[in-house]
Design an enzyme around this catalytic site. Structure first.
Site, short mmCIF file in Angstrom:
data_model
loop_
_atom_site.label_atom_id
_atom_site.label_comp_id
_atom_site.label_asym_id
_atom_site.label_seq_id
_atom_site.Cartn_x
_atom_site.Cartn_y
_atom_site.Cartn_z
CG HIS A 1 -48.29 64.89 -6.20
ND1 HIS A 1 -47.90 66.16 -5.89
CD2 HIS A 1 -47.44 64.50 -7.21
CE1 HIS A 1 -46.87 66.52 -6.68
NE2 HIS A 1 -46.59 65.52 -7.49
CG HIS B 1 -46.14 71.60 0.86
ND1 HIS B 1 -44.80 71.35 0.73
CD2 HIS B 1 -46.65 71.62 -0.38
CE1 HIS B 1 -44.52 71.23 -0.55
NE2 HIS B 1 -45.62 71.40 -1.26
CG ASP C 1 -53.64 71.30 -4.76
OD1 ASP C 1 -53.42 71.67 -5.92
OD2 ASP C 1 -53.01 70.40 -4.20
#
Ligand code: NMX
Ligand code: MLT
Length: 388
Positions: free
Chosen positions: A227, A268, A323
């Site tokens: 995460h 994802h 990210d």
């Protein structure tokens, strides 16, 4: 949502799948579509990325963007809530400096709660949001061992300015840092109702734990490498790649997959296209630091890793996620230690989670709030037996 309609059929295949796709509630702050990503109160994230973080906090709480007057009133209100008690300094000066910054953040939020919980969901959420910039600055200062000569807080500043001011780093371009952090905060504030940290925080709050205890739990959830902590892992990954040569990058990615390690910054649970939060950050990087070595590496990874991951049909989304680019940008503006990156994610997410907790506790079900979370688990490998 009214009436009583079938939304989803649960089959045995949904068991032990991390609740993937199963509707469990409604969310008033944001929604995520597989192709276009996150929208805050209806606005696509890319359209909000250039706004001031305070205005986006206002949006998440009020479901409308502020006009100039409301924005000013809201900023003044946040400033009046921002003072951080001195006990934070005492607590931070005793925490193990090798402890992860996300653990420090969780302890810091708990400490704020022990000092001052009003018990009103919205008051506590806004108080916490207002105190985060100073808390973050102190976290960096104490953990880095820079506890001497910390400048006094200046509540007249914006949230990001307060953090940069507390940090007081030499030899950095503070305006560039402010610009990157402002965009970072806006992009990371919310991501629908079901991401792990938000879901966790709302679950804890459903038992009527305080906003602070719920948020500390959210931060713990965010600290996992699949995460939020993927942003730390991603920059560490980029530093290990060490080259922007496409052939060498491809060999590196293939070796990581062969070693059964995740390719950080890709994939994802919901998205099926490149995350627009990544797209915005790539555009920011092309404008601010196109020749930065790490940025050059992620530019290559964006194309190469996507292509390699797409060869594996079991990977639902081979595209870049939020990210991929944030670490290169943070590194460029002066945050050289990736261990801290997830705390920025946590700082931002306090706004979205706070707004969602307020909605779930004080707005949904005509203000009654949702009952305590209690999903059903089916017994496995347990037949009835007796001790005697
Ligand atoms: N690198 C390697 N393997 C991957 C990747 C990746 N980037 N993405 C998915 N897979 C694997 C995954 O581990 C799973 O393998 P297995 O069946 O052996 O368990 C398989 O592909 C199917 O997974 P998906 O259904 O595509 O993805 P899932 O919803 O389970 O997980 C993530 C989503 C984000 C956890 C996963 O894509 C991942 O581990 N990505 C790398 C870590 C990362 O960048 N995380 C940040 C996510 C953003 N955030 O803030 O949370
Ligand atoms: C997030 O921003 O929380 C991540 O993209 C993970 C998610 O939405 O599941």
């Amino acid at each position: 949502m009214t009436g009583n309609k079938d939304l989803f059929t649960v089959t045995s295949e949904h068991l032990n799948s991390g609740l993937r796709g199963i509707p469990v509630g409604t969310c008033r702050t944001s929604f995520v579509t597989p192709e276009e990503g996150v929208h805050y109160c209806g606005y696509p994230i890319a359209e909000l990325a250039g706004l001031e973080p305070e205005d986006v906090v206002y949006l998440l709480f009020n479901k409308e963007l502020p006009d100039e007057a409301s924005a000013q009133v809201f900023r003044t209100d946040l400033q009046s809530r921002g003072a951080v008690p001195r006990s934070i300094d005492a607590v931070f000066s005793t925490l193990p400096r090798h402890g992860h910054p996300m653990d420090w953040l969780s302890v810091g939020i708990h400490t704020l709660g022990m000092e001052d919980t009003t018990g009103d969901w919205k008051e506590d959420a806004l108080n916490l949001i207002a105190r985060m910039p100073r808390l973050m600055g102190l976290l960096f200062r104490y953990r880095e061992g820079r506890s001497a000569d910390i400048p006094d807080d200046d509540l007249s500043m914006s949230m990001v300015e307060r953090f940069v001011h507390t940090l007081a780093l030499e030899n950095v371009d503070r305006e560039l840092m402010r610009e990157v952090l402002s965009a970072y905060l806006v992009l990371h504030m919310d991501h629908g109702g079901g991401n792990l940290s938000t879901f966790t925080g709302k679950a804890i709050a459903s038992g009527h734990a305080t906003v602070y205890a719920s948020m500390a739990g959210s931060m713990n959830a965010l600290s996992g490498p699949l995460h939020g902590r993927a942003n730390q892992s991603c920059l560490e990954f980029v530093l290990r790649v060490g080259t922007s040569d496409p052939d060498e990058v491809e060999a590196f990615v293939r070796a990581e997959l062969a070693a059964k390690r995740p390719v950080f910054g890709f994939g994802h649970a919901v998205l099926r296209a490149e995350d627009p939060r990544a797209t915005v950050q790539f555009a920011l990087g092309e404008r601010l630091c196109p020749d930065d070595e790490n940025f050059k590496i992620i530019r290559t990874l964006r194309e190469v890793a996507q292509r390699v991951l797409a060869e594996n049909p079991k990977i639902s989304n081979p595209n870049a996620n939020v990210d991929i680019a944030s670490g290169a940008l943070l590194h460029h503006v002066g945050f050289k230690d990736p261990t801290y990156y997830t705390t920025f994610f946590g700082w931002a997410r306090v706004a979205g989670i706070g707004a969602q907790i307020v909605d779930e506790r004080a707005v949904l079900r005509d203000g009654k709030g949702t009952p305590i979370y209690r999903p059903k688990y089916i017994a496995e490998a347990q037949s009835l037996r007796h001790v005697v």
